[in-house]
Enzyme design. Structure first.
Site, PDB file in Angstrom:
ATOM      1  N   LYS A  45      30.987  31.714  45.874  1.00  0.00           N
ATOM      2  CA  LYS A  45      30.287  30.655  45.378  1.00  0.00           C
ATOM      3  C   LYS A  45      31.027  29.278  45.133  1.00  0.00           C
ATOM      4  O   LYS A  45      32.164  29.098  44.842  1.00  0.00           O
ATOM      5  CB  LYS A  45      29.880  31.056  44.018  1.00  0.00           C
ATOM      6  CG  LYS A  45      28.773  30.089  43.243  1.00  0.00           C
ATOM      7  CD  LYS A  45      28.543  30.704  41.698  1.00  0.00           C
ATOM      8  CE  LYS A  45      27.740  29.978  41.075  1.00  0.00           C
ATOM      9  NZ  LYS A  45      27.369  30.617  39.679  1.00  0.00           N
ATOM     10  N   SER A  68      22.691  31.139  38.714  1.00  0.00           N
ATOM     11  CA  SER A  68      23.013  30.079  39.721  1.00  0.00           C
ATOM     12  C   SER A  68      23.571  30.643  40.864  1.00  0.00           C
ATOM     13  O   SER A  68      23.822  29.692  41.919  1.00  0.00           O
ATOM     14  CB  SER A  68      23.643  29.122  38.867  1.00  0.00           C
ATOM     15  OG  SER A  68      25.014  29.686  38.463  1.00  0.00           O
ATOM     16  N   SER A  74      24.033  34.289  35.214  1.00  0.00           N
ATOM     17  CA  SER A  74      24.099  33.804  36.580  1.00  0.00           C
ATOM     18  C   SER A  74      24.553  34.773  37.904  1.00  0.00           C
ATOM     19  O   SER A  74      24.314  34.352  38.833  1.00  0.00           O
ATOM     20  CB  SER A  74      24.765  32.581  36.788  1.00  0.00           C
ATOM     21  OG  SER A  74      24.082  31.464  36.204  1.00  0.00           O
TER      22      SER A  74
END
Length: 489
Positions: free
Chosen positions: A86, A161, A185
């Site tokens: 990420k 996210s 997330s």
């Protein structure tokens, strides 16, 4: 040789075996993943999970591993496993943007501890994954580089996210990935995309190198195709780190051995507050089926109550936005990233740099957090939210006197349409209603696929455990996976 491998089915264990046994070379495997990414992710209308590819770094690591395998020596435990990271987790020499224009050209000079530990164990980093700007979002529509699409249905969000992290695993463009979880997330996008997402106990994995959103809530964790893969990756990332004073010195078990233990006799708590009447019927039915399977495996199921759950969303958004407003104050056009060329004075340059480079959701949260911390409102909002957080944590401590783990839905609905909740921030925040409590309490949680809706959209079941007892929730998740794959009498 790599042509015989189905990248969609490749796991952490099978990837290593394939390279070790020379069914393929590490270099060939990396090239095959890059070809899949170019064909299925990068073009307009496709998944858009990847922001940057770290091709030179990946091939260099793959060549080292091939030399080991060619010499007939054993590969390191993650040798040849292609992963992705990420974009809020820093990687030396590779652009790390946090999904924001304000860090659009930022190239970190160091690696996050989680990344360096995985690479030391032989993992190969393919690239950086799209995410909501500074990890703020529940749909992955807030990235400065465009939304991520759910591989199960491209008209829908992948969750946020860590939407790029979940989508890459679901699409088979990475064997596994790293995400970050502040209020759900990792777990929420895992549920939306039909993969496994693990948020370990706060402090279990070092946050060194994780770009901060809410420092007391941020976690790093894996997204994988199976619970076993999560257990393997957690073992190699967990443990104390001298670069992060909040990382724990607690002993790290061999989680792969832990998941092999029987679950018979474990006590499962089912909190009534997580099954409201208005919840999506398919979600409720799928999670109840999961609970029934655990009961058939010998678990004792008990109804419990977590009475302060209803205050979790407001408490979370006050604490998280307050910490975000403080953490993001450093992005002022001077010390990091983007600087506006339109300011005529120093203060105007500060203001315009932040105004031009931050997106609407980040601005909204900075304003909420600054307000909550301002003179006259600190006691009324921030201090009160911290008191609620303590009550929520106490709810879990009391519950864990009666049960060994707690099972809930991960999300109230399956993945929603892109744009469906963009104009209603409160509706968007409620997508995290079942995940924020564990984040506030700092306990571990895992989301495991447990069924699908009538439209074929994945549904996730969340398993929560006591602090530093990741082994218990991994064991239950693994047992559930096995029971679900086994025809029932």
């Amino acid at each position: 040789m790599a042509g015989a491998l189905d990248l969609n089915l490749l796991t952490v264990s099978s990837a290593r075996i394939a390279v070790q046994e020379r069914q393929t070379t590490a270099v060939a495997l990396v090239e095959k993943f890059y070809s899949k990414i170019e064909n299925e992710d990068r073009k307009p209308g496709q998944t858009n999970a990847y922001l940057n590819l770290t091709r030179e770094r990946a091939l260099s690591q793959a060549q080292k591993l091939d030399k080991i395998a060619d010499a007939g020596e054993p590969l390191p435990p993650l040798g040849g496993v292609p992963m992705a990271v990420k974009d809020v987790i820093v990687t030396s020499g590779a652009r790390t943007t946090a999904g924001s224009k304000i860090l659009g050209d930022y190239v970190p000079p160091y690696d996050a501890t989680a990344v360096s530990r995985l690479e030391q164990a032989g993992a190969i980093v393919l690239g950086k994954l799209n995410c909501d700007e500074f990890a703020m979002g529940s749909s992955n529509e807030n990235s400065a580089w465009g939304p991520v699409r759910n591989p199960r249905d491209p008209s829908r969000v992948p969750g946020g996210s860590s939407g790029g992290s979940a989508a890459s695993v679901a699409a088979g463009t990475a064997v596994a990935s790293l995400g970050s979880d502040t209020g759900g997330s990792i777990r929420q996008p895992a549920a939306f995309c039909g993969v496994v997402g693990l948020m370990p106990t706060y402090g279990r994995i070092s946050r060194y190198g994780l770009i901060a959103f809410g420092s007391s809530l941020d976690h790093i964790g894996p997204l994988t195709k199976s619970v076993k893969d999560s257990a393997i990756l957690l073992r190699h990332m967990a443990g104390h780190d001298s670069m992060d004073t909040t990382s724990s010195a607690a002993q790290v078990p061999d989680y792969e051995q832990e998941i092999g233990k029987p679950v018979r006799g474990l006590r499962i708590g089912v909190p009534k507050e997580y099954f409201p009447a208005e919840m999506d019927s398919a979600v409720g039915a799928a999670v109840q089926s999961g609970i029934d399977l655990l009961a058939k495996a010998g678990c004792e199921v008990k109804s419990i109550s977590l009475p302060h759950t209803k205050y979790a969303i407001p408490a979370y958004y006050i604490i998280a936005t307050a910490e975000a407003s403080s953490n993001l104050a450093r992005y002022d056009g001077v010390r990091y990233g983007y600087r506006s060329r339109n300011g005529k004075t120093l203060s105007e340059m500060y203001r315009l740099s932040r105004d031009e480079a931050f997106g609407p959701e980040v601005k909204r949260r900075i304003m909420l957090g600054t307000y909550a911390l301002s003179a006259g409102y600190y006691d009324a909002y921030y201090l009160k939210a911290q008191k609620v957080r303590a009550l929520i944590a106490r709810d879990f401590l009391e519950a864990f006197k009666e049960v060994d783990a707690i099972v809930t839905p991960t999300t109230p609905t399956p993945a929603f349409k892109i744009g469906e909740k963009s104009d209603d921030p409160l509706a968007m925040y409620l997508a995290d209603i079942f995940t924020v409590t564990a984040s506030l309490a700092g306990i571990p949680g895992i989301s495991v696929p447990c069924g699908s809706s009538a439209d074929g959209l994945p549904i996730g079941m969340q398993i929560l455990g006591r602090h530093f007892e990741e082994g218990t929730i991994l064991r239950l998740g693994h047992a559930f996976e096995h029971a679900r794959a086994t025809p029932q009498a």
